[in-house]
Write a protein that holds these residues in place. Structure first.
Motif, PDB file in Angstrom:
ATOM      1  N   PRO A  36     -10.305   7.730 -15.279  1.00 18.39           N
ATOM      2  CA  PRO A  36      -9.516   8.400 -14.237  1.00 18.39           C
ATOM      3  C   PRO A  36     -10.042   8.147 -12.823  1.00 18.39           C
ATOM      4  CG  PRO A  36     -10.076   9.940 -16.000  1.00 18.39           C
ATOM      5  CD  PRO A  36     -10.816   8.664 -16.274  1.00 18.39           C
ATOM      6  N   ALA A  37     -11.354   8.022 -12.675  1.00 17.46           N
ATOM      7  CA  ALA A  37     -11.927   7.772 -11.346  1.00 17.46           C
ATOM      8  C   ALA A  37     -11.511   6.388 -10.847  1.00 17.46           C
ATOM      9  CB  ALA A  37     -13.447   7.894 -11.389  1.00 17.46           C
ATOM     10  N   MET A  38     -11.501   5.417 -11.744  1.00 26.33           N
ATOM     11  CA  MET A  38     -11.100   4.061 -11.356  1.00 26.33           C
ATOM     12  C   MET A  38      -9.610   4.023 -11.019  1.00 26.33           C
ATOM     13  SD  MET A  38     -12.388   1.154 -10.766  1.00 26.33           S
ATOM     14  CE  MET A  38     -11.532  -0.205 -10.036  1.00 26.33           C
ATOM     15  N   LEU A  39      -8.820   4.728 -11.789  1.00 27.95           N
ATOM     16  CA  LEU A  39      -7.383   4.803 -11.513  1.00 27.95           C
ATOM     17  C   LEU A  39      -7.139   5.395 -10.130  1.00 27.95           C
ATOM     18  CD1 LEU A  39      -4.430   4.509 -12.305  1.00 27.95           C
ATOM     19  CD2 LEU A  39      -4.602   6.721 -13.462  1.00 27.95           C
ATOM     20  N   ARG A  40      -7.894   6.419  -9.798  1.00 27.90           N
ATOM     21  CA  ARG A  40      -7.769   7.064  -8.484  1.00 27.90           C
ATOM     22  C   ARG A  40      -8.120   6.082  -7.368  1.00 27.90           C
ATOM     23  NH1 ARG A  40      -7.311  12.206  -7.021  1.00 27.90           N
ATOM     24  NH2 ARG A  40      -8.191  12.869  -5.058  1.00 27.90           N
ATOM     25  N   LEU A  41      -9.202   5.328  -7.542  1.00 27.67           N
ATOM     26  CA  LEU A  41      -9.582   4.316  -6.559  1.00 27.67           C
ATOM     27  C   LEU A  41      -8.490   3.266  -6.395  1.00 27.67           C
ATOM     28  CD1 LEU A  41     -13.312   3.648  -7.558  1.00 27.67           C
ATOM     29  CD2 LEU A  41     -12.512   4.818  -5.500  1.00 27.67           C
ATOM     30  N   MET A  42      -7.996   2.791  -7.516  1.00 28.54           N
ATOM     31  CA  MET A  42      -6.971   1.750  -7.490  1.00 28.54           C
ATOM     32  C   MET A  42      -5.684   2.241  -6.836  1.00 28.54           C
ATOM     33  SD  MET A  42      -7.561   0.102 -11.277  1.00 28.54           S
ATOM     34  CE  MET A  42      -6.015  -0.789 -11.235  1.00 28.54           C
ATOM     35  N   ARG A  43      -5.275   3.458  -7.129  1.00 25.83           N
ATOM     36  CA  ARG A  43      -4.031   3.970  -6.565  1.00 25.83           C
ATOM     37  C   ARG A  43      -4.161   4.250  -5.074  1.00 25.83           C
ATOM     38  NH1 ARG A  43      -0.289   2.056  -7.085  1.00 25.83           N
ATOM     39  NH2 ARG A  43       0.725   3.706  -5.923  1.00 25.83           N
ATOM     40  N   GLY A  44      -5.309   4.723  -4.627  1.00 26.76           N
ATOM     41  CA  GLY A  44      -5.505   4.927  -3.195  1.00 26.76           C
ATOM     42  C   GLY A  44      -5.425   3.617  -2.429  1.00 26.76           C
ATOM     43  N   HIS A  45      -6.032   2.584  -3.001  1.00 26.63           N
ATOM     44  CA  HIS A  45      -6.021   1.248  -2.420  1.00 26.63           C
ATOM     45  C   HIS A  45      -4.604   0.666  -2.443  1.00 26.63           C
ATOM     46  CE1 HIS A  45      -6.739  -3.187  -2.728  1.00 26.63           C
ATOM     47  NE2 HIS A  45      -7.597  -2.924  -1.758  1.00 26.63           N
ATOM     48  N   ALA A  46      -3.937   0.768  -3.576  1.00 30.28           N
ATOM     49  CA  ALA A  46      -2.596   0.206  -3.730  1.00 30.28           C
ATOM     50  C   ALA A  46      -1.581   0.926  -2.842  1.00 30.28           C
ATOM     51  CB  ALA A  46      -2.158   0.274  -5.191  1.00 30.28           C
ATOM     52  N   ASN A  47      -1.721   2.237  -2.711  1.00 23.18           N
ATOM     53  CA  ASN A  47      -0.791   2.988  -1.878  1.00 23.18           C
ATOM     54  C   ASN A  47      -0.849   2.490  -0.438  1.00 23.18           C
ATOM     55  OD1 ASN A  47      -0.126   5.488  -0.052  1.00 23.18           O
ATOM     56  ND2 ASN A  47       0.908   5.823  -2.017  1.00 23.18           N
ATOM     57  N   PHE A  48      -2.043   2.224   0.037  1.00 15.97           N
ATOM     58  CA  PHE A  48      -2.201   1.657   1.381  1.00 15.97           C
ATOM     59  C   PHE A  48      -1.444   0.333   1.472  1.00 15.97           C
ATOM     60  CE2 PHE A  48      -4.043  -0.909   4.655  1.00 15.97           C
ATOM     61  CZ  PHE A  48      -4.447  -0.042   5.642  1.00 15.97           C
ATOM     62  N   ALA A  49      -1.661  -0.524   0.471  1.00 14.81           N
ATOM     63  CA  ALA A  49      -1.038  -1.851   0.467  1.00 14.81           C
ATOM     64  C   ALA A  49       0.481  -1.777   0.333  1.00 14.81           C
ATOM     65  CB  ALA A  49      -1.624  -2.694  -0.662  1.00 14.81           C
ATOM     66  N   GLU A  50       0.985  -0.706  -0.228  1.00 12.92           N
ATOM     67  CA  GLU A  50       2.426  -0.558  -0.420  1.00 12.92           C
ATOM     68  C   GLU A  50       3.157  -0.127   0.847  1.00 12.92           C
ATOM     69  OE1 GLU A  50       1.784   0.722  -5.095  1.00 12.92           O
ATOM     70  OE2 GLU A  50       2.355   2.248  -3.623  1.00 12.92           O
ATOM     71  N   TYR A  51       2.537   0.679   1.665  1.00 10.33           N
ATOM     72  CA  TYR A  51       3.222   1.244   2.836  1.00 10.33           C
ATOM     73  C   TYR A  51       2.851   0.601   4.161  1.00 10.33           C
ATOM     74  CZ  TYR A  51       5.220   5.033   0.117  1.00 10.33           C
ATOM     75  OH  TYR A  51       5.956   5.749  -0.785  1.00 10.33           O
ATOM     76  N   THR A  52       1.590   0.320   4.350  1.00 12.82           N
ATOM     77  CA  THR A  52       1.097  -0.094   5.662  1.00 12.82           C
ATOM     78  C   THR A  52       1.714  -1.392   6.185  1.00 12.82           C
ATOM     79  OG1 THR A  52      -0.949   1.074   5.173  1.00 12.82           O
ATOM     80  CG2 THR A  52      -1.001  -0.479   7.004  1.00 12.82           C
ATOM     81  N   PRO A  53       1.808  -2.453   5.374  1.00  8.86           N
ATOM     82  CA  PRO A  53       2.346  -3.708   5.931  1.00  8.86           C
ATOM     83  C   PRO A  53       3.767  -3.576   6.491  1.00  8.86           C
ATOM     84  CG  PRO A  53       1.221  -4.142   3.871  1.00  8.86           C
ATOM     85  CD  PRO A  53       1.315  -2.645   4.004  1.00  8.86           C
ATOM     86  N   LEU A  54       4.656  -2.901   5.786  1.00  8.73           N
ATOM     87  CA  LEU A  54       6.030  -2.784   6.269  1.00  8.73           C
ATOM     88  C   LEU A  54       6.088  -2.030   7.590  1.00  8.73           C
ATOM     89  CD1 LEU A  54       9.071  -3.153   6.048  1.00  8.73           C
ATOM     90  CD2 LEU A  54       9.138  -1.091   4.622  1.00  8.73           C
ATOM     91  N   ILE A  55       5.324  -0.961   7.696  1.00  9.66           N
ATOM     92  CA  ILE A  55       5.340  -0.195   8.943  1.00  9.66           C
ATOM     93  C   ILE A  55       4.774  -1.025  10.092  1.00  9.66           C
ATOM     94  CG2 ILE A  55       4.545   1.909  10.098  1.00  9.66           C
ATOM     95  CD1 ILE A  55       4.553   3.234   7.266  1.00  9.66           C
ATOM     96  N   LEU A  56       3.724  -1.792   9.827  1.00 10.46           N
ATOM     97  CA  LEU A  56       3.171  -2.659  10.873  1.00 10.46           C
ATOM     98  C   LEU A  56       4.162  -3.747  11.277  1.00 10.46           C
ATOM     99  CD1 LEU A  56      -0.555  -3.011   9.766  1.00 10.46           C
ATOM    100  CD2 LEU A  56       0.315  -1.856  11.823  1.00 10.46           C
ATOM    101  N   VAL A  57       4.887  -4.301  10.325  1.00 14.43           N
ATOM    102  CA  VAL A  57       5.906  -5.306  10.649  1.00 14.43           C
ATOM    103  C   VAL A  57       6.991  -4.679  11.515  1.00 14.43           C
ATOM    104  CG1 VAL A  57       7.782  -6.710   9.676  1.00 14.43           C
ATOM    105  CG2 VAL A  57       5.504  -6.822   8.677  1.00 14.43           C
TER     106      VAL A  57
END
Length: 125
Positions: A36-57
């Motif tokens: 569960p700790a690894m899943l939490r790390l991965m999802r926090g990282h992935a969530n950033f990658a999912e939202y941030t680029p589009l907003i910056l574009v």
């Protein structure tokens, strides 16, 4: 240049999030390994990658089209604060609901604001 500032700052935060995931890989080689700790790390990282680029574009396009500096700083500052809160809640804390909640709210408000401004500028052109 305003978007570039926020892209640079967010890039540094993404690097920190990435290093946290890499550090977690010392226990799990692939995927989350049911940890569960690894899943939490991965999802926090992935969530950033999912939202941030589009907003910056969207911000970069808005800046190119002449959106005022104050609006770009509001979008960039809101996005930065939102991503910092959300990332902290996922990668540096086991229980920080305000960070997850407000990080999500700020990020979605920035997405809505940038999208709305883009549509408005396009329709007025």
């Amino acid at each position: 240049m305003i978007t570039l500032l926020y892209a640079g700052l967010l890039g540094l935060w993404f690097l920190i999030l990435s290093l946290r995931v890499i550090k977690g890989r010392s226990k799990v080689a692939l995927g989350d390994g049911g940890d569960p700790a690894m899943l939490r790390l991965m999802r926090g990282h992935a969530n950033f990658a999912e939202y941030t680029p589009l907003i910056l574009v969207l911000m970069a396009l808005l800046e190119t089209e002449g959106l005022g500096a104050i609006w770009l700083h509001l979008l960039g500052g809101g996005l930065l604060l939102g991503r910092l809160l959300h990332g902290y809640a996922f990668l540096f804390s086991e229980h920080f609901p305000p960070g997850r909640f407000w990080g999500t709210v700020l990020t979605l408000l920035c997405l809505l604001g940038a999208s709305g401004a883009g549509i408005g500028l396009a329709l007025l052109a």
